[in-house]
Design a protein around this motif. Structure first.
Motif, PDB file in Angstrom:
ATOM      1  N   ILE A  98     -11.319  25.846  34.383  1.00 25.75           N
ATOM      2  CA  ILE A  98     -11.107  26.182  32.973  1.00 25.75           C
ATOM      3  C   ILE A  98     -10.460  27.558  32.835  1.00 25.75           C
ATOM      4  CG2 ILE A  98     -12.249  26.651  30.776  1.00 25.75           C
ATOM      5  CD1 ILE A  98     -12.081  23.711  31.446  1.00 25.75           C
TER       6      ILE A  98
ATOM      7  N   SER B 254      -8.145  19.295  34.032  1.00 26.63           N
ATOM      8  CA  SER B 254      -9.511  19.611  33.617  1.00 26.63           C
ATOM      9  C   SER B 254     -10.519  18.839  34.459  1.00 26.63           C
ATOM     10  CB  SER B 254      -9.709  19.244  32.142  1.00 26.63           C
ATOM     11  OG  SER B 254      -9.550  17.854  31.954  1.00 26.63           O
TER      12      SER B 254
ATOM     13  N   ALA C  84     -11.483  20.183  27.288  1.00 28.07           N
ATOM     14  CA  ALA C  84     -10.138  20.627  27.657  1.00 28.07           C
ATOM     15  C   ALA C  84      -9.124  20.222  26.596  1.00 28.07           C
ATOM     16  CB  ALA C  84      -9.743  20.050  29.014  1.00 28.07           C
TER      17      ALA C  84
END
Length: 583
Positions: A335, A491, A499
């Motif tokens: 992330i 993601s 995401a």
């Protein structure tokens, strides 16, 4: 599409288990009519209203141009921020199916409210055809508008991060199964473009030539029907079980890393870090993230200390606020790596957000006659952006990808990062075209002494605006689709709704930045020859604003190139699994 038909055939097959019970596979292509019906009608209603919202605010509610533009930007920002809430609910406990269902109902309530406000005369100010000394909408009339927009914003918050990922969940999107003969995200974008095309022709025409009540009522009815269609397909869907809040997992990893920040050197061998495949089973159904060397300070969360050893017991999971698995640590790293790439969309949106409103106002002053008896509605000019996108998507898939593949060896032709960068570059050309065309429009207005006539039709064809719309549509095919594909592919699988929310959060921040930018330009460019005047666009200097936006995007492109150059793709060990079945 042959692959789609083959997969559909396989999914439709029914087998028997050892007990003689029939097993019906779920998911696959046959779920698409139900899922896409919901998203198409959402886009149909949203595009039909949003595309012409500047007209509703300035011509029906009599708001000044800058106030109307900022209202649109703030609404867009709020609608793009709420997906973070929707993603949290979907990934934490509700799941994508129920989140989409409830969000669609809330969105429908918002559309019903705004349709009623457009129908009842007491909920809008008196008409002002000459656009001089107009009476603006009162506070209570505006509050009804804001209430409707708030409901639509919260409904959008549940739809945007979930519909695309829910649709992708119906297929096996892992690399070993996806041969790239087709790109789901390209065709998803194509369907959305078709719904926008219908909205920009049918809905906008009704709004401008029949009534706003019917113009908003038609997409409201469509949204209601899409909700019914989506619920009817419930038994066919592959529903991924929510696996707890991804935000909690992020907080646990950061907490564990901070608690162990004073430990000695981390283990040189990453195999010494804590792993527990059974604990991570629910969040690694398609692939397990393996250790990477970026953001090494987070690895401390997976170091097993003596106190952790004492707490670790058979058949009992550890205290995740003190000890995290490698996979959970890598989720956080992934992330963090994605944030700089997504943030490049902020300035792009900030630059583009006000342009749609301003170009519609430009089109209103230009010659829009196709025949002596028929005029093109100003907002319908957006159709050229949509048509360009619809034309480019299949050409990109069938011509560009095979051609680029010969040189790059990449099954997709180019990477999603390269695709996004090309999109940003094309968008710069779009704003340059906007500045040049606005200069031309004003020169014609001056030639015919129409600079002081805000409602006069300037004898210059509205089709001068087509190049900038086409360039914008081309940029969307590269930037928007590339961004969506990047977020889904990179993601962690258990955080895909979250995401997807990053895409909309970037748009939200871009819309808010746009509001600040437009407000500052309006305030600082003076009362005489203001760049963005309230009523008379002919006396403004909109071309200067377009050049400013161009400069902002050039800086943004340089920033994006640096981020993309240093980006590291997520390290994943894919797991081959059998298709989901329903007994």
């Amino acid at each position: 599409m042959e692959n789609l038909e083959l997969e559909n055939k396989n999914i439709d097959e029914k087998k028997q288990d050892v007990r003689g019970k029939k097993i019906r596979k779920i998911g696959g292509v046959r779920t698409m009519p139900f899922i896409l019906a919901n998203e198409i009608c959402d886009r149909f209603g949203g595009a039909g209203f949003h595309a012409n919202m500047i007209t509703y605010l300035t011509q029906v509610l009599n708001l000044p141009l800058v106030k109307a533009s900022n209202t649109i930007s703030n609404f867009g920002g709020t609608s793009s921020f709420t997906p973070l809430i929707g993603a949290f609910i979907a990934d934490s406990f509700a799941g994508r199916f129920y989140t989409i269902t409830i969000a669609s109902f809330v969105y429908l309530l918002g559309m019903i409210t705004i349709t009623i406000s457009a129908t009842l005369p007491q909920l809008r100010p008196p008409p002002c055809p000459n656009r001089k000394n107009c009476l603006e909408a009162s506070n209570h009339q505006l509050w009804i508008l804001y209430a409707a927009l708030a409901l639509m914003s919260f409904g959008t918050g549940g739809l945007r991060p979930c519909v695309l990922t829910f649709a992708a969940d119906q297929f096996d999107m892992t690399k070993h199964n996806n041969k790239k003969n087709w790109n789901f995200f390209n065709w998803y974008y194509f369907c959305m473009g078709m719904s926008s095309l219908l909205a920009l022709t049918i809905v906008v025409y009704i709004q401008d030539n029949i009534s706003w009540g019917w113009g908003l009522g038609v997409p409201t009815i469509a949204m209601g029907l899409s909700l019914v269609a989506f619920v009817l397909g419930s038994s066919l869907y592959r529903k991924i079980k929510p696996n707890g809040s991804p935000f909690v997992r992020v907080a646990q990893v950061v907490s564990a890393a901070l608690k162990k920040r004073k430990l000695g050197p981390r283990p040189i061998d990453p195999r010494a870090l804590y792993e527990n495949r059974e604990l991570d089973a629910d969040i690694t159904t398609k692939g397990r993230l393996v250790h990477s060397n970026q953001f090494k300070w987070l690895d401390r969360a997976a170091i097993v200390t003596d106190s952790d050893t004492k707490e670790l017991k058979p058949d009992q999971k550890p205290n995740l606020w003190n000890l995290a698995t490698v996979h959970r640590v890598e989720e956080v790293k992934t992330i963090i790596r994605m944030l700089p790439i997504s943030s490049a969309s902020i300035l792009l949106v900030a630059s583009n957000s006000p342009l749609q409103s301003f170009t519609i106002q430009q089109a209103r002053t230009m010659d829009r006659n196709l025949t002596p008896a028929f005029q093109i509605p100003p907002a319908t000019m957006l159709i050229f952006s949509t048509l360009t996108a619809l034309t480019t998507v299949p050409l990109y898939e069938r011509l560009f990808v095979p051609f680029a593949r010969r040189f790059t060896g990449n099954p997709s032709g180019i990477t999603c990062l390269q695709r996004m960068g090309i999109g940003i570059g094309i968008n710069i050309l779009s704003t340059i075209a906007s500045a040049v065309i606005e200069t031309k429009r004003k020169s014609v207005a001056a030639e015919y002494n129409l600079l002081d006539e805000p409602t006069a039709v300037i004898p210059i064809s509205v089709f001068w605006l087509v190049p900038q719309y086409c360039l914008h549509g081309l940029a969307e095919v590269f930037m928007a689709v590339g961004h969506i594909e990047f977020l889904y592919d990179q993601s962690p699988e258990s955080m895909r709704s979250t995401a997807a929310a990053l895409y909309w959060i970037a748009i939200a921040m871009g819309n808010y930045v746009s509001t600040v930018m437009v407000t500052l330009v309006h305030k600082c460019s003076g009362e005489t020859r203001n760049w963005l005047p309230d009523r008379n666009l002919n006396r403004g200097r909109l071309e200067n604003f377009y050049w400013l936006v161009t400069g902002v995007q050039v800086v943004n492109l340089a920033y994006y190139v640096v981020c993309a150059w240093f980006y590291t793709y997520k390290p994943v060990e894919e797991i081959e699994v059998c298709d989901d079945v329903e007994i």
